[in-house]
Design a protein around this motif. Structure first.
Motif, PDB file in Angstrom:
ATOM      1  N   MET A  52      22.917  40.946  33.363  1.00 21.01           N
ATOM      2  CA  MET A  52      24.327  41.322  33.422  1.00 21.01           C
ATOM      3  C   MET A  52      25.087  40.595  34.523  1.00 21.01           C
ATOM      4  N   ARG A  53      24.406  40.299  35.637  1.00 24.62           N
ATOM      5  CA  ARG A  53      25.064  39.699  36.799  1.00 24.62           C
ATOM      6  C   ARG A  53      25.428  38.242  36.557  1.00 24.62           C
ATOM      7  N   ARG A  54      26.526  37.832  37.181  1.00 26.35           N
ATOM      8  CA  ARG A  54      27.007  36.458  37.152  1.00 26.35           C
ATOM      9  C   ARG A  54      27.177  35.933  35.731  1.00 26.35           C
ATOM     10  N   GLY A  55      27.695  36.776  34.884  1.00 25.09           N
ATOM     11  CA  GLY A  55      27.906  36.402  33.500  1.00 25.09           C
ATOM     12  C   GLY A  55      29.351  36.543  33.085  1.00 25.09           C
ATOM     13  N   LEU A  56      29.661  37.629  32.381  1.00 24.91           N
ATOM     14  CA  LEU A  56      30.979  37.801  31.781  1.00 24.91           C
ATOM     15  C   LEU A  56      32.103  37.761  32.797  1.00 24.91           C
ATOM     16  N   THR A  57      31.932  38.407  33.949  1.00 24.32           N
ATOM     17  CA  THR A  57      33.007  38.432  34.948  1.00 24.32           C
ATOM     18  C   THR A  57      33.145  37.103  35.685  1.00 24.32           C
ATOM     19  N   HIS A  58      32.220  36.177  35.442  1.00 22.85           N
ATOM     20  CA  HIS A  58      32.289  34.852  36.051  1.00 22.85           C
ATOM     21  C   HIS A  58      32.666  33.785  35.018  1.00 22.85           C
ATOM     22  N   GLY A  59      32.951  34.208  33.794  1.00 21.05           N
ATOM     23  CA  GLY A  59      33.256  33.281  32.711  1.00 21.05           C
ATOM     24  C   GLY A  59      34.733  32.982  32.585  1.00 21.05           C
ATOM     25  N   PRO A  60      35.105  32.083  31.657  1.00 24.67           N
ATOM     26  CA  PRO A  60      36.488  31.594  31.569  1.00 24.67           C
ATOM     27  C   PRO A  60      37.526  32.659  31.234  1.00 24.67           C
ATOM     28  N   ILE A  61      37.188  33.633  30.391  1.00 25.83           N
ATOM     29  CA  ILE A  61      38.170  34.666  30.047  1.00 25.83           C
ATOM     30  C   ILE A  61      38.462  35.547  31.258  1.00 25.83           C
ATOM     31  N   ALA A  62      37.395  35.974  31.942  1.00 28.52           N
ATOM     32  CA  ALA A  62      37.573  36.830  33.119  1.00 28.52           C
ATOM     33  C   ALA A  62      38.305  36.105  34.234  1.00 28.52           C
ATOM     34  N   LEU A  63      38.111  34.799  34.352  1.00 30.69           N
ATOM     35  CA  LEU A  63      38.748  34.041  35.429  1.00 30.69           C
ATOM     36  C   LEU A  63      40.252  33.907  35.227  1.00 30.69           C
ATOM     37  N   VAL A  64      40.722  34.297  34.045  1.00 32.68           N
ATOM     38  CA  VAL A  64      42.169  34.368  33.804  1.00 32.68           C
ATOM     39  C   VAL A  64      42.657  35.815  33.893  1.00 32.68           C
ATOM     40  N   LEU A  65      41.925  36.733  33.261  1.00 30.95           N
ATOM     41  CA  LEU A  65      42.367  38.130  33.210  1.00 30.95           C
ATOM     42  C   LEU A  65      42.254  38.836  34.562  1.00 30.95           C
ATOM     43  N   LEU A  66      41.200  38.550  35.319  1.00 36.73           N
ATOM     44  CA  LEU A  66      41.034  39.214  36.611  1.00 36.73           C
ATOM     45  C   LEU A  66      42.159  38.854  37.588  1.00 36.73           C
ATOM     46  N   PRO A  67      42.507  37.577  37.751  1.00 38.86           N
ATOM     47  CA  PRO A  67      43.648  37.253  38.625  1.00 38.86           C
ATOM     48  C   PRO A  67      44.957  37.848  38.126  1.00 38.86           C
ATOM     49  N   LEU A  68      45.114  37.910  36.809  1.00 36.76           N
ATOM     50  CA  LEU A  68      46.324  38.506  36.241  1.00 36.76           C
ATOM     51  C   LEU A  68      46.418  39.982  36.612  1.00 36.76           C
ATOM     52  N   ALA A  69      45.285  40.684  36.519  1.00 37.67           N
ATOM     53  CA  ALA A  69      45.274  42.105  36.883  1.00 37.67           C
ATOM     54  C   ALA A  69      45.532  42.287  38.378  1.00 37.67           C
ATOM     55  N   LEU A  70      44.942  41.435  39.197  1.00 36.27           N
ATOM     56  CA  LEU A  70      45.154  41.532  40.641  1.00 36.27           C
ATOM     57  C   LEU A  70      46.609  41.255  41.000  1.00 36.27           C
ATOM     58  N   ALA A  71      47.184  40.225  40.399  1.00 38.83           N
ATOM     59  CA  ALA A  71      48.583  39.902  40.675  1.00 38.83           C
ATOM     60  C   ALA A  71      49.496  41.044  40.251  1.00 38.83           C
ATOM     61  N   GLY A  72      49.193  41.637  39.096  1.00 41.82           N
ATOM     62  CA  GLY A  72      49.990  42.764  38.628  1.00 41.82           C
ATOM     63  C   GLY A  72      49.906  43.953  39.572  1.00 41.82           C
ATOM     64  N   PHE A  73      48.726  44.227  40.074  1.00 44.63           N
ATOM     65  CA  PHE A  73      48.566  45.343  41.007  1.00 44.63           C
ATOM     66  C   PHE A  73      49.324  45.094  42.310  1.00 44.63           C
ATOM     67  N   LEU A  74      49.213  43.886  42.858  1.00 46.39           N
ATOM     68  CA  LEU A  74      49.900  43.577  44.118  1.00 46.39           C
ATOM     69  C   LEU A  74      51.416  43.616  43.937  1.00 46.39           C
ATOM     70  N   ILE A 121      24.540  30.789  37.511  1.00 46.29           N
ATOM     71  CA  ILE A 121      25.716  31.442  36.952  1.00 46.29           C
ATOM     72  C   ILE A 121      25.824  31.086  35.475  1.00 46.29           C
ATOM     73  N   ARG A 122      26.262  32.048  34.668  1.00 43.29           N
ATOM     74  CA  ARG A 122      26.518  31.770  33.247  1.00 43.29           C
ATOM     75  C   ARG A 122      28.011  31.421  33.136  1.00 43.29           C
ATOM     76  N   LEU A 123      28.315  30.200  33.399  1.00 45.62           N
ATOM     77  CA  LEU A 123      29.686  29.747  33.596  1.00 45.62           C
ATOM     78  C   LEU A 123      30.547  29.853  32.347  1.00 45.62           C
ATOM     79  N   LEU A 124      29.949  29.824  31.161  1.00 45.99           N
ATOM     80  CA  LEU A 124      30.715  29.768  29.916  1.00 45.99           C
ATOM     81  C   LEU A 124      30.676  31.069  29.114  1.00 45.99           C
ATOM     82  N   GLU A 125      30.087  32.126  29.654  1.00 44.50           N
ATOM     83  CA  GLU A 125      30.022  33.377  28.909  1.00 44.50           C
ATOM     84  C   GLU A 125      31.432  33.946  28.700  1.00 44.50           C
ATOM     85  N   PRO A 126      31.780  34.439  27.493  1.00 44.92           N
ATOM     86  CA  PRO A 126      30.891  34.805  26.391  1.00 44.92           C
ATOM     87  C   PRO A 126      30.655  33.720  25.351  1.00 44.92           C
TER      88      PRO A 126
END
Length: 313
Positions: A52-74, A121-126
């Motif tokens: 589970m580690r270093r997979g989905l949250t380290h992949g290309p989709i998360a690398l766009v959605l996570l910053p978007l969520a952080l920016a929205g919260f700030l 790291i699973r750089l390309l997941e999913p």
């Protein structure tokens, strides 16, 4: 890499000058640099968390959605403070676009650093479950801490005194990049040398060691789960078997071994250098050569008590 390293990278990017682009830039950079590690909570599943580690949250989709969520919260947090009359007067005007851009930039540094150690790291997941690892830095590099920490402290002190606070941060970033480049060269040299040395292995991993950044622990495979290792100290080059005589076994068939054993399936999915040793009481234990020596040995293994050892010669 460890979260202190990730946080220092985010802070230095801000002190290099980008924090002046928008209010709350530093939280966007520091939290953004650590955001992919929200998957750390999965460690409660033990060995199964390796898949589970270093997979989905380290992949290309998360690398766009996570910053978007952080920016929205700030962005929301800034307006929430303003509505309550608690927004600091000295804070710059908050621009959502810049918050997202900075959080996105910081997020990108995270997989870049995680790729540099042997864990991988699973750089390309999913889209792909392939593991990538560069074997450039040990997972906790005190020299990076010192270099980046000094740069950050000097930058903050100069800012407080009214001097050129960007220069120390930029110098620290340049120094860190140079240090990483030197380590990449060291790894490449060790791997090339090992490949051309008897018994001419098929696969070589030059694993960085703590503190002594110029040393590498050479792990080499001749196929069929036959992993051999050089001395950890790096004083002598060459391979020396580090396992008790007669205990090495052929790697068990992955499908058979992982049947009704999700921990075994997760371990074999994660492992880049699996090998098996015979247990004194019967059966085998599968280890990963990258983490066999030292204090991590007991944390990366699965026991197969009902699997017979087929001796590896």
């Amino acid at each position: 890499m460890d979260n202190l390293t990730h946080g220092l990278v985010g802070a230095l990017i801000g002190q290099a000058g980008l924090k002046r682009r928008t209010g709350l830039a530093m939280p966007a950079l520091i939290f953004g640099a650590n955001l992919p590690d929200i998957d750390a909570g999965c460690v409660v599943w033990g060995t199964e968390s390796l898949a589970m580690r270093r997979g989905l949250t380290h992949g290309p989709i998360a690398l766009v959605l996570l910053p978007l969520a952080l920016a929205g919260f700030l962005w929301w947090f800034d307006r929430w403070q303003a509505s309550r009359g608690t927004r600091p007067e000295e804070r710059l005007k908050v621009h959502f676009g810049w918050l997202f851009a900075l959080a996105f930039l910081a997020c990108l540094t995270h997989p870049a650093l995680d790729w540099m150690n042997v864990y991988g790291i699973r750089l390309l997941e999913p889209f792909s479950y392939r593991w990538f690892h560069g074997d450039v830095l040990f997972i906790i590099d005190v020299w990076l801490w010192v270099m980046m920490g000094i740069g950050l402290i000097l930058s903050l002190r100069r800012e407080k005194r009214g001097g050129n606070w960007r220069a120390p941060a930029r110098a620290a970033i340049a120094g860190a990049l140079a240090y990483i480049g030197v380590n990449a060269g060291i790894t490449h040299w060790h791997e090339a040398r090992a490949t051309l040395t008897e018994p001419f292995p098929e696969t070589v991993i030059a694993a960085p060691v703590p503190i002594k950044f110029w040393h590498r622990n050479i792990l080499a495979s001749r196929g069929s789960g036959d992993w051999i290792a050089s001395d950890w100290s790096g004083r002598e080059f060459g391979y020396g078997y580090r396992y008790p005589a007669g205990t090495r076994c052929h790697l068990p068939d992955a499908r058979h071994a992982s049947a009704n054993r999700p921990d075994v399936a997760a371990f074999l999915f994660w492992s880049q250098a699996p090998f098996a040793l015979r247990n004194p009481d019967g059966g085998v234990t599968v280890y990963d050569a990258r983490f066999f020596f030292g204090p991590t040995r007991g944390n990366f293994m699965v026991e197969l008590p009902d699997t017979p050892c087929i001796p590896l010669r």
